[in-house]
Design a protein around this motif. Structure first.
Motif, short mmCIF file in Angstrom:
data_model
loop_
_atom_site.label_atom_id
_atom_site.label_comp_id
_atom_site.label_asym_id
_atom_site.label_seq_id
_atom_site.Cartn_x
_atom_site.Cartn_y
_atom_site.Cartn_z
N LEU A 15 0.82 -1.20 0.00
CA LEU A 15 0.00 0.00 0.00
C LEU A 15 0.86 1.26 0.00
O LEU A 15 2.01 1.23 0.45
CB LEU A 15 -0.88 0.04 1.25
N PRO A 16 0.30 2.40 -0.45
CA PRO A 16 0.97 3.67 -0.16
C PRO A 16 1.12 3.83 1.34
O PRO A 16 0.24 3.41 2.11
CB PRO A 16 -0.01 4.71 -0.75
N TRP A 17 2.21 4.43 1.78
CA TRP A 17 2.52 4.44 3.21
C TRP A 17 1.42 5.09 4.04
O TRP A 17 1.13 4.64 5.16
CB TRP A 17 3.87 5.10 3.45
N MET A 18 0.79 6.17 3.52
CA MET A 18 -0.26 6.83 4.29
C MET A 18 -1.46 5.92 4.50
O MET A 18 -2.04 5.88 5.58
CB MET A 18 -0.74 8.11 3.57
N TYR A 61 7.00 1.92 12.85
CA TYR A 61 8.39 2.32 12.63
C TYR A 61 8.52 2.72 11.17
O TYR A 61 8.35 1.89 10.26
CB TYR A 61 9.38 1.21 12.95
N CYS A 62 8.80 4.01 10.93
CA CYS A 62 8.89 4.55 9.57
C CYS A 62 10.34 4.82 9.20
O CYS A 62 11.03 5.59 9.88
CB CYS A 62 8.09 5.86 9.46
N MET A 95 4.21 13.25 6.88
CA MET A 95 4.54 12.25 7.89
C MET A 95 4.61 12.88 9.28
O MET A 95 4.13 12.31 10.27
CB MET A 95 5.87 11.58 7.55
N ALA A 96 5.19 14.07 9.37
CA ALA A 96 5.27 14.77 10.65
C ALA A 96 3.87 15.11 11.16
O ALA A 96 3.58 14.96 12.36
CB ALA A 96 6.11 16.04 10.50
N SER A 119 13.94 20.70 10.41
CA SER A 119 12.88 21.71 10.30
C SER A 119 11.51 21.04 10.18
O SER A 119 10.56 21.43 10.86
CB SER A 119 13.14 22.60 9.09
N VAL A 120 11.41 20.03 9.33
CA VAL A 120 10.12 19.37 9.09
C VAL A 120 9.59 18.71 10.36
O VAL A 120 8.39 18.79 10.67
CB VAL A 120 10.26 18.32 7.96
N PHE A 121 10.46 18.07 11.12
CA PHE A 121 10.02 17.32 12.30
C PHE A 121 10.18 18.11 13.60
O PHE A 121 10.11 17.53 14.69
CB PHE A 121 10.79 16.00 12.39
#
Length: 254
Positions: A157-160, A174-175, A197-198, A220-222
């Motif tokens: 599947l797509p991860w989301m 766990y990503c 993801m964040a 920055s993103v996380f």
């Protein structure tokens, strides 16, 4: 506990001792970006486990090991390890292959390619040891993986979608997404995906651990999540191997 069966670019085998002790108690364990699934193979089994990856050939390999172990082993009975065989498998079309033949082809290429790349593969050369594909150990490695995978759900599947499907208060995700700014994974993974993801990590019911390369964009993103730094030594080069230090970020949503 077993071990990963294939090399994979960005694999986490060397970071397992840092990552696994961080895991809280959980009833369901999910890897949305399984790759070689180093953490899964090295951790203790959980009541419910899920391996997911968008790479259909990889997930087919895991399914075949789970359900058709003996038939897969038979595919390697007269196998030779060499550049010509590697190139022959590379140029082989998969449309008319069975799932078992596809799994054998994928394993052969992944095991003998340089650097664990999925895309842009080249035959790996070693002068300090034997071939990466050791036919004498193959049955033992496949059998151990077969036992480990016996109770595991294998998704493509797509991860989301994977996270949405399995998100529960007792789930641990766990990503290990592709490293941003690097090549060799065979998929495009833009900065917006890490931002998503964040956001998901901040809003899900379950717990999430994420590992990414330590670069300013990732920090920055996380930002706002629990971030730790882990140093790791990478071996680079072919005949003239050298050590290179790098650091990775281990991120938690609790």
């Amino acid at each position: 506990m077993s071990k990963p069966i294939i090399p994979w670019i960005g694999g986490k085998r060397r970071l397992a001792k840092r990552i696994i002790p961080l895991f809280p108690e959980h009833q369901c364990y999910v890897e949305p970006f399984s790759g070689a699934a180093a953490i899964y193979f090295l951790k203790e089994p959980t009541e419910a486990e899920v391996l997911n990856d968008i790479n259909g050939e990889l997930m087919n390999l895991y399914r075949v090991i789970k359900f058709h172990l003996d038939a897969l082993i038979d595919e390697f009975r007269w196998t030779l390890v060499g550049r010509r065989q590697f190139e022959w498998h590379q140029n082989q079309t998969t449309e008319q292959l069975t799932d078992i033949q596809r799994a054998a082809r994928f394993y052969y290429l992944q095991k003998t390619a340089f650097g664990g790349k999925v895309d842009g593969q080249a035959f790996g050369v070693q002068t300090d040891r034997g071939p990466r594909l050791n036919l004498l150990r193959l049955q033992e490695d496949f059998s151990a993986a077969h036992l480990r995978l016996s109770g595991t759900v294998i998704e493509n599947l797509p991860w989301m979608d994977c996270i949405k499907r399995y998100d529960r208060p007792h789930t641990l995700f766990y990503c290990d997404p592709p490293y941003w700014g690097t090549e060799g994974y065979g998929v495009d993974f833009g900065l917006e995906q890490y931002a998503l993801m964040a956001d998901i990590a901040r809003s899900i019911k379950g717990k999430m651990v994420i590992s990414v390369n330590d670069i300013p964009e990732m920090r920055s993103v996380f930002d706002g999540l629990n971030i730790e730094t882990a140093e790791i030594n990478y071996t680079i080069g072919g005949a003239t191997r050298s050590k290179k230090k790098a650091s990775e970020l281990i991120i938690r949503n609790w």
